[in-house]
Write a protein that holds these residues in place. Structure first.
Motif, mmCIF file in Angstrom:
data_model
loop_
_atom_site.group_PDB
_atom_site.id
_atom_site.type_symbol
_atom_site.label_atom_id
_atom_site.label_comp_id
_atom_site.label_asym_id
_atom_site.label_seq_id
_atom_site.Cartn_x
_atom_site.Cartn_y
_atom_site.Cartn_z
ATOM 1 N N VAL A 1 1.896 -2.437 -6.163
ATOM 2 C CA VAL A 1 2.230 -3.117 -4.629
ATOM 3 C C VAL A 1 2.179 -2.421 -3.568
ATOM 4 C CG1 VAL A 1 4.562 -1.084 -3.890
ATOM 5 C CG2 VAL A 1 4.929 -2.013 -5.469
ATOM 6 N N ALA A 2 0.466 -1.590 -4.132
ATOM 7 C CA ALA A 2 -0.265 -1.071 -2.811
ATOM 8 C C ALA A 2 -0.829 -2.964 -2.394
ATOM 9 C CB ALA A 2 -1.483 -0.393 -3.579
ATOM 10 N N SER A 3 -1.032 -3.506 -3.195
ATOM 11 C CA SER A 3 -1.879 -4.976 -2.394
ATOM 12 C C SER A 3 -0.457 -4.930 -1.876
ATOM 13 C CB SER A 3 -2.196 -6.004 -3.297
ATOM 14 O OG SER A 3 -1.135 -6.155 -4.561
ATOM 15 N N THR B 1 -1.141 2.323 7.338
ATOM 16 C CA THR B 1 -1.153 1.794 6.169
ATOM 17 C C THR B 1 -1.599 0.415 6.088
ATOM 18 O OG1 THR B 1 1.467 2.413 6.664
ATOM 19 C CG2 THR B 1 1.209 0.968 5.481
ATOM 20 N N LEU B 2 -2.216 -0.250 6.248
ATOM 21 C CA LEU B 2 -2.453 -0.795 5.571
ATOM 22 C C LEU B 2 -3.863 -1.073 5.657
ATOM 23 C CD1 LEU B 2 -3.589 -4.443 6.486
ATOM 24 C CD2 LEU B 2 -4.133 -3.945 8.524
ATOM 25 N N VAL B 3 -5.353 -0.329 6.194
ATOM 26 C CA VAL B 3 -6.686 0.098 5.444
ATOM 27 C C VAL B 3 -6.089 0.425 4.502
ATOM 28 C CG1 VAL B 3 -8.349 1.306 6.185
ATOM 29 C CG2 VAL B 3 -7.055 0.487 8.139
ATOM 30 N N THR B 4 -5.591 1.714 4.058
ATOM 31 C CA THR B 4 -5.725 3.146 3.381
ATOM 32 C C THR B 4 -4.658 2.054 1.844
ATOM 33 O OG1 THR B 4 -3.210 3.921 3.848
ATOM 34 C CG2 THR B 4 -5.227 5.436 4.582
ATOM 35 N N MET B 5 -3.969 1.085 2.107
ATOM 36 C CA MET B 5 -3.393 0.041 1.280
ATOM 37 C C MET B 5 -4.238 -0.574 0.278
ATOM 38 S SD MET B 5 -0.490 1.717 -0.422
ATOM 39 C CE MET B 5 -1.414 3.091 -0.093
ATOM 40 N N GLY C 1 0.169 8.038 -1.282
ATOM 41 C CA GLY C 1 -0.039 6.544 -1.021
ATOM 42 C C GLY C 1 -0.877 6.055 -2.480
ATOM 43 N N ALA C 2 -1.738 5.932 -2.547
ATOM 44 C CA ALA C 2 -2.419 5.626 -3.953
ATOM 45 C C ALA C 2 -2.092 6.575 -4.903
ATOM 46 C CB ALA C 2 -3.963 7.073 -4.124
ATOM 47 N N ILE D 1 3.073 3.787 -2.310
ATOM 48 C CA ILE D 1 3.925 3.963 -1.052
ATOM 49 C C ILE D 1 3.578 4.008 0.351
ATOM 50 C CG2 ILE D 1 5.854 5.206 -1.999
ATOM 51 C CD1 ILE D 1 5.061 7.207 -0.978
ATOM 52 N N GLY D 2 3.312 3.427 1.033
ATOM 53 C CA GLY D 2 2.809 2.825 3.143
ATOM 54 C C GLY D 2 2.840 4.375 3.997
#
Length: 305
Positions: A57-59, A220-224, A186-187, A191-192
């Motif tokens: 889901v992270a991707s 959200t974009l960078v961390t995920m 998130g990790a 979740i974002g």
């Protein structure tokens, strides 16, 4: 139509997964959030192990956040300086979260940690958002004027920095801490964190709403994306086939959700979002107590043990 997922190691109905992606995309478009808090539990409920669900889901969240962040960048609705400081904490928190994820998986406690995290976090956040949205609707119905926001103790902290796009003068300490927390959860949970980050930035840090959503999407974009890479390299749990199916459904549903969200008032959106988050938290608690075998599969326990 059944399709075998190589990493999840089970067959799934393609149309069911597409429908789930579309439904979560609709919710994401309506409320302006990543939707990971809803997608990860849904995948777990259909039999995909929590570890694979979180990593995959992270991707999906990273891909869906890219288009949103690009749109807000073109509108100049992103504060680059604020996003940079948030990312300093976000990247650190993500790395710490993936490391914790790996250690818990090695100890065989990962599934329990994910389940308990969802129950506690979603129940708490959902209750707070539901009550706040309900109070806002009552105030609106009675014609009450919202109280004027004032600065709090956070704005008295040292190491202040001027964020020109957001027009605020704020210490970098709470901004970095917020980034670390969002990256970490998130990790761990897949979740974002937008449904947590946006209220914190608005109500605690006093960031203007004009730059909040776009800036949070950058985080959200960078961390995920970083979490996806780390999960793929260290844990080998990212199922690309599953992520691709979810992306197709998510992009489609988001278009309709965005249109629906424009027809609903802000306080009603917050009330509905709070109710949705609370419902997912309660459902997770019920599954954990009544049918724990749905959350902890024999296959995953065998790998971990």
């Amino acid at each position: 139509m059944q399709l075998y997922l190589p990493i999840a190691d089970l067959p799934v109905n393609v149309f069911l997964v597409l429908a789930m992606g579309a439904a979560v995309g609709f919710v994401s478009g309506m409320f302006g959030i990543g939707g990971g808090f809803l997608m990860t539990p849904l995948l777990i409920f259909i039999g995909i192990t929590p570890a694979v669900a979180v990593a995959s889901v992270a991707s999906h969240i990273a891909a869906s956040s890219f288009s949103g962040a690009l749109t807000y960048w073109r509108r100049r609705a992103i504060d680059p300086a604020l996003a940079s400081v948030l990312l300093c904490g976000g990247v650190t928190g993500t790395a710490l979260g993936v490391w914790t994820f790996t250690q818990l998986r090695a100890l065989g406690q990962l599934d329990l940690m994910i389940a308990l995290s969802y129950v506690v976090l979603l129940s708490t956040v959902g209750s707070l958002m539901f009550s706040e949205g309900l109070r806002a609707m009552v105030r609106t119905r009675h014609g009450a004027v919202p109280a004027r926001r004032t600065h709090n103790w956070i704005h008295g902290l040292p190491l202040k920095m001027r964020f020109k796009r957001s027009k605020i003068y704020l210490s970098v300490i709470p901004v970095v801490i917020v980034g670390i927390v969002i990256g970490f959860i998130g990790a761990i949970m897949g979740i974002g964190g937008g449904f947590i980050l946006v209220p914190i930035m608005i109500y605690l840090l006093r960031v203007p709403t004009s730059t909040v959503i776009g800036t949070s999407m950058v985080l959200t974009l960078v961390t995920m994306l970083f979490a996806t890479l780390l999960h793929a390299v260290t844990n080998h749990l990212v199922d690309a086939v599953l992520a691709l199916i979810l992306m197709v459904g998510g992009v489609t549903g988001a278009q309709f959700g965005a249109r629906a969200g424009q027809k609903i008032r802000g306080e009603q959106l917050r009330l509905l979002l709070g109710l949705l988050i609370l419902s997912v938290g309660v459902r997770f608690a019920v599954e954990l107590v009544i049918r724990p075998e749905d959350l902890f599969t024999i296959r995953e326990l065998g790998v971990n043990g």
